[in-house]
Design a protein around this motif. Structure first.
Motif, PDB file in Angstrom:
ATOM      1  N   HIS A 154       0.833  -1.197   0.000  1.00 46.22           N
ATOM      2  CA  HIS A 154       0.000   0.000   0.000  1.00 46.22           C
ATOM      3  C   HIS A 154       0.877   1.261   0.000  1.00 46.22           C
ATOM      4  N   ALA A 155       0.520   2.219  -0.823  1.00 42.45           N
ATOM      5  CA  ALA A 155       1.198   3.526  -0.938  1.00 42.45           C
ATOM      6  C   ALA A 155       2.516   3.473  -1.712  1.00 42.45           C
ATOM      7  N   ALA A 156       2.880   2.312  -2.256  1.00 36.85           N
ATOM      8  CA  ALA A 156       4.086   2.254  -3.110  1.00 36.85           C
ATOM      9  C   ALA A 156       3.822   3.122  -4.342  1.00 36.85           C
ATOM     10  N   THR A 157       4.855   3.854  -4.763  1.00 36.17           N
ATOM     11  CA  THR A 157       4.672   4.837  -5.845  1.00 36.17           C
ATOM     12  C   THR A 157       5.714   4.641  -6.933  1.00 36.17           C
ATOM     13  N   CYS A 158       5.358   4.941  -8.159  1.00 36.53           N
ATOM     14  CA  CYS A 158       6.379   4.977  -9.220  1.00 36.53           C
ATOM     15  C   CYS A 158       5.979   5.990 -10.285  1.00 36.53           C
ATOM     16  N   ILE A 159       6.997   6.668 -10.835  1.00 36.87           N
ATOM     17  CA  ILE A 159       6.734   7.635 -11.905  1.00 36.87           C
ATOM     18  C   ILE A 159       6.786   6.873 -13.224  1.00 36.87           C
ATOM     19  N   VAL A 160       5.743   6.970 -14.014  1.00 36.16           N
ATOM     20  CA  VAL A 160       5.739   6.241 -15.283  1.00 36.16           C
ATOM     21  C   VAL A 160       6.041   7.154 -16.475  1.00 36.16           C
ATOM     22  N   ALA A 161       5.834   8.448 -16.299  1.00 32.53           N
ATOM     23  CA  ALA A 161       6.208   9.384 -17.359  1.00 32.53           C
ATOM     24  C   ALA A 161       6.665  10.680 -16.713  1.00 32.53           C
ATOM     25  N   GLY A 162       7.963  10.943 -16.832  1.00 35.49           N
ATOM     26  CA  GLY A 162       8.528  12.139 -16.225  1.00 35.49           C
ATOM     27  C   GLY A 162       8.196  13.372 -17.070  1.00 35.49           C
ATOM     28  N   GLY A 163       8.121  14.533 -16.420  1.00 36.98           N
ATOM     29  CA  GLY A 163       7.847  15.777 -17.149  1.00 36.98           C
ATOM     30  C   GLY A 163       9.120  16.296 -17.793  1.00 36.98           C
ATOM     31  N   GLY A 164       8.977  17.079 -18.878  1.00 37.79           N
ATOM     32  CA  GLY A 164      10.149  17.651 -19.549  1.00 37.79           C
ATOM     33  C   GLY A 164      10.718  18.787 -18.719  1.00 37.79           C
ATOM     34  N   THR A 165      12.026  19.019 -18.845  1.00 32.66           N
ATOM     35  CA  THR A 165      12.635  20.112 -18.067  1.00 32.66           C
ATOM     36  C   THR A 165      12.269  21.455 -18.693  1.00 32.66           C
ATOM     37  N   GLY A 166      12.255  22.471 -17.854  1.00 36.86           N
ATOM     38  CA  GLY A 166      11.920  23.816 -18.332  1.00 36.86           C
ATOM     39  C   GLY A 166      13.095  24.407 -19.112  1.00 36.86           C
ATOM     40  N   GLY A 167      12.801  25.326 -20.032  1.00 31.66           N
ATOM     41  CA  GLY A 167      13.865  25.934 -20.840  1.00 31.66           C
ATOM     42  C   GLY A 167      14.759  26.838 -20.002  1.00 31.66           C
ATOM     43  N   CYS A 168      16.069  26.769 -20.249  1.00 30.99           N
ATOM     44  CA  CYS A 168      17.032  27.604 -19.531  1.00 30.99           C
ATOM     45  C   CYS A 168      18.211  27.855 -20.482  1.00 30.99           C
ATOM     46  N   THR A 169      19.254  28.479 -19.994  1.00 35.87           N
ATOM     47  CA  THR A 169      20.377  28.791 -20.897  1.00 35.87           C
ATOM     48  C   THR A 169      20.918  27.521 -21.566  1.00 35.87           C
ATOM     49  N   ALA A 170      21.007  26.432 -20.805  1.00 33.50           N
ATOM     50  CA  ALA A 170      21.581  25.194 -21.351  1.00 33.50           C
ATOM     51  C   ALA A 170      20.746  24.633 -22.501  1.00 33.50           C
ATOM     52  N   THR A 171      19.457  24.923 -22.528  1.00 29.48           N
ATOM     53  CA  THR A 171      18.604  24.342 -23.591  1.00 29.48           C
ATOM     54  C   THR A 171      18.120  25.430 -24.553  1.00 29.48           C
ATOM     55  N   ASN A 172      18.867  26.511 -24.578  1.00 23.13           N
ATOM     56  CA  ASN A 172      18.484  27.607 -25.465  1.00 23.13           C
ATOM     57  C   ASN A 172      17.098  28.166 -25.100  1.00 23.13           C
ATOM     58  N   PHE A 173      16.754  28.045 -23.856  1.00 23.18           N
ATOM     59  CA  PHE A 173      15.483  28.548 -23.304  1.00 23.18           C
ATOM     60  C   PHE A 173      14.246  27.824 -23.855  1.00 23.18           C
ATOM     61  N   LEU A 174      14.485  26.650 -24.435  1.00 21.84           N
ATOM     62  CA  LEU A 174      13.338  25.886 -24.949  1.00 21.84           C
ATOM     63  C   LEU A 174      13.009  24.752 -23.986  1.00 21.84           C
ATOM     64  N   GLY A 175      11.760  24.653 -23.638  1.00 23.35           N
ATOM     65  CA  GLY A 175      11.334  23.556 -22.751  1.00 23.35           C
ATOM     66  C   GLY A 175      11.426  22.222 -23.480  1.00 23.35           C
ATOM     67  N   ARG A 176      11.704  21.161 -22.714  1.00 22.63           N
ATOM     68  CA  ARG A 176      11.832  19.826 -23.325  1.00 22.63           C
ATOM     69  C   ARG A 176      10.495  19.077 -23.238  1.00 22.63           C
ATOM     70  N   PRO A 177      10.216  18.214 -24.232  1.00 23.54           N
ATOM     71  CA  PRO A 177       8.969  17.431 -24.121  1.00 23.54           C
ATOM     72  C   PRO A 177       9.049  16.415 -22.985  1.00 23.54           C
ATOM     73  N   GLY A 178       7.923  16.063 -22.441  1.00 20.74           N
ATOM     74  CA  GLY A 178       7.891  15.060 -21.372  1.00 20.74           C
ATOM     75  C   GLY A 178       8.013  13.654 -21.951  1.00 20.74           C
ATOM     76  N   GLU A 179       8.216  12.693 -21.060  1.00 19.93           N
ATOM     77  CA  GLU A 179       8.332  11.292 -21.499  1.00 19.93           C
ATOM     78  C   GLU A 179       6.978  10.827 -22.052  1.00 19.93           C
ATOM     79  N   ASN A 180       7.027  10.064 -23.110  1.00 19.36           N
ATOM     80  CA  ASN A 180       5.778   9.634 -23.742  1.00 19.36           C
ATOM     81  C   ASN A 180       5.890   8.136 -24.023  1.00 19.36           C
ATOM     82  N   ARG A 181       5.112   7.341 -23.369  1.00 19.85           N
ATOM     83  CA  ARG A 181       5.230   5.890 -23.611  1.00 19.85           C
ATOM     84  C   ARG A 181       3.953   5.140 -23.227  1.00 19.85           C
ATOM     85  N   THR A 182       3.994   3.863 -23.523  1.00 15.93           N
ATOM     86  CA  THR A 182       2.869   3.012 -23.137  1.00 15.93           C
ATOM     87  C   THR A 182       3.345   2.097 -22.014  1.00 15.93           C
TER      88      THR A 182
END
Ligand SMILES: Nc1nc2c(ncn2[C@@H]2O[C@H](COP(=O)(O)OP(=O)(O)OP(=O)(O)O)[C@@H](O)[C@H]2O)c(=O)[nH]1
Ligand SMILES: [Mg+2]
Length: 383
Positions: free
Chosen positions: A121-149
């Motif tokens: 009971h209460a065991a948790t797991c992330i099945v699709a992580g969110g994309g990181t927000g845009g910053c200097t390292a990514t040219n200020f572009l946000g990344r897409p989140g994980e997409n899977r089945t």
């Protein structure tokens, strides 16, 4: 006239047939997508918010059917992170999506790789992580989140699993020992979905027992929905094999298997499905001893069942296992005779307690061994 027609239409509505009713659901495929990361703001060095994630949480008392009913469709997406703005330099994080699932669910990805085992009971797991927000390292572009089945595979968790061919009396026993009310009938495949009952003892201890639908020869190769049921055996601590002392015949087209052949056949099915199941502790219940002639059969087969290896050469080749089962105990019973039931209940409990003690001692030995290794690595060498 209209009234009469209305009445006739109403009265012709019969209750749904069993095979039209929703069946036990133990597998569910979900498409999950993490939220997109928000964009950053180059002018102010602003960072976009992270996309939300999709995660699963195990909850007792749920079924996969309820999970499906609670979802709009089988696609679940978390929301995107907010873009960075002048007013809010750090964009807000996207909202997460939480899906509650039954305890006992194993989560697999597309390649059938195990991601998580939500077995408490209460065991948790992330099945699709969110994309990181845009910053200097990514040219200020946000990344897409994980997409899977992901594939959710429910395997029941119970202390005891009742295994046997159809009509052996598994449900009759479950009804006699526990609070469950399974369907019982004199024809094979009465039980078509696994059911769990709880045996309660006077000292308030309880044991869970899973009544599984009857197996047939070839279940290991998925005949008669074999895999669907055999997989539930994997999670039980103790296997209780139940065999009709008079044997079993699936249909006139199939050979009649006597009680000893039934034991070998069950042994073989488990071995072919997963040989490690044979290592599980097991008890054999020989049922229907109240019938005439049962005691004679019992005294004849008992020595062979006590030493299954010795009778292997007389066992038909198609039923002959490579490794034989070793039962903790062999108990002749009558599931319809309530006077024998307390004995079965205490037998099950005693066996489980013995197993728990064994496990405890083995764990203790392991811990001691690990400590010894640590001490020899860190401390001065003991010669
Ligand atoms: N005489 C006698 N009949 C029994 C006993 N146990 C069960 N039966 C009968 O055997 C038949 C089958 O019993 P179930 O409990 O439905 O058998 P099952 O193993 O659950 O069968 P499936 O659900 O088809 O796998 C029923 O008619 C029961 O009344 C027993 O100890 N003695
Ligand atoms: Mg049954």
């Amino acid at each position: 006239m209209v009234q009469i027609f209305k009445f006739l239409l109403k009265s012709s509505k019969s209750p749904g047939r069993a095979h039209f009713r929703p069946t036990f659901l133990d597998n569910l495929r979900l498409a999950v997508r993490g939220g997109h990361g928000g964009n950053g703001l180059p002018k102010y060095g602003g960072v976009g918010g992270q996309g939300g994630c999709v995660y699963l949480v195990a909850k007792e008392g749920l079924t996969l059917r309820k999970v499906v009913q609670g979802l709009k469709d089988k696609r679940v997406a978390a929301s995107s992170g907010e873009d960075s703005s002048k007013a809010s330099i750090f964009g807000r994080r996207g909202l997460d999506q939480k899906i509650e699932v039954p305890v006992g669910v194993q989560v697999y990805d597309d390649q059938q790789k195990l991601i998580a085992d939500l077995n408490e009971h209460a065991a948790t797991c992330i099945v699709a992580g969110g994309g990181t927000g845009g910053c200097t390292a990514t040219n200020f572009l946000g990344r897409p989140g994980e997409n899977r089945t992901v594939n959710l595979d429910l395997k029941l968790i119970a202390d005891v699993g009742l295994v046997g061919f159809p009509n052996a009396g598994k449900s009759t026993l479950l009804k006699a020992v526990s609070n469950a009310k399974p369907k019982i009938a004199a024809y094979p495949f009465t039980t078509i979905r696994p059911q769990i009952g709880t045996i309660e003892y006077s000292d308030l201890r309880s044991i869970t027992v899973a009544d599984l639908p009857g197996l047939i020869e070839g279940a290991h190769a998925n005949f008669g929905m074999g895999h669907k049921f055999l997989k539930h055996i994997e999670r039980t601590r103790l296997l209780v094999f139940m065999v009709d002392i008079f044997g079993f015949q699936l249909s006139p087209r199939h050979p009649h298997r006597d009680c000893l052949e039934n034991v070998y056949a069950l042994n073989k099915e488990l071995e072919l499905y997963d040989p490690s199941l044979l290592e599980k502790p097991s008890v054999l219940l020989l049922n229907k001893l109240d019938k005439e002639g049962a005691h004679e059969i019992f005294s004849k087969v008992k020595p062979f069942i006590n030493d299954l290896a010795s009778g292997l050469d007389q066992c038909p080749e198609e039923l002959r296992p490579k490794q034989v089962l070793k039962f903790e105990s062999i108990v002749p019973i009558s599931a319809i005779n309530s006077s024998k039931i307390p004995q079965v209940k205490s037998q099950l409990r005693r066996t489980l307690v013995r197993l728990a003690e064994k496990q405890f001692l083995a764990d203790e030995d392991q811990v001691r061994e690990k400590l010894k290794q640590r001490v020899s690595l860190v401390g001065p060498k003991i010669t």
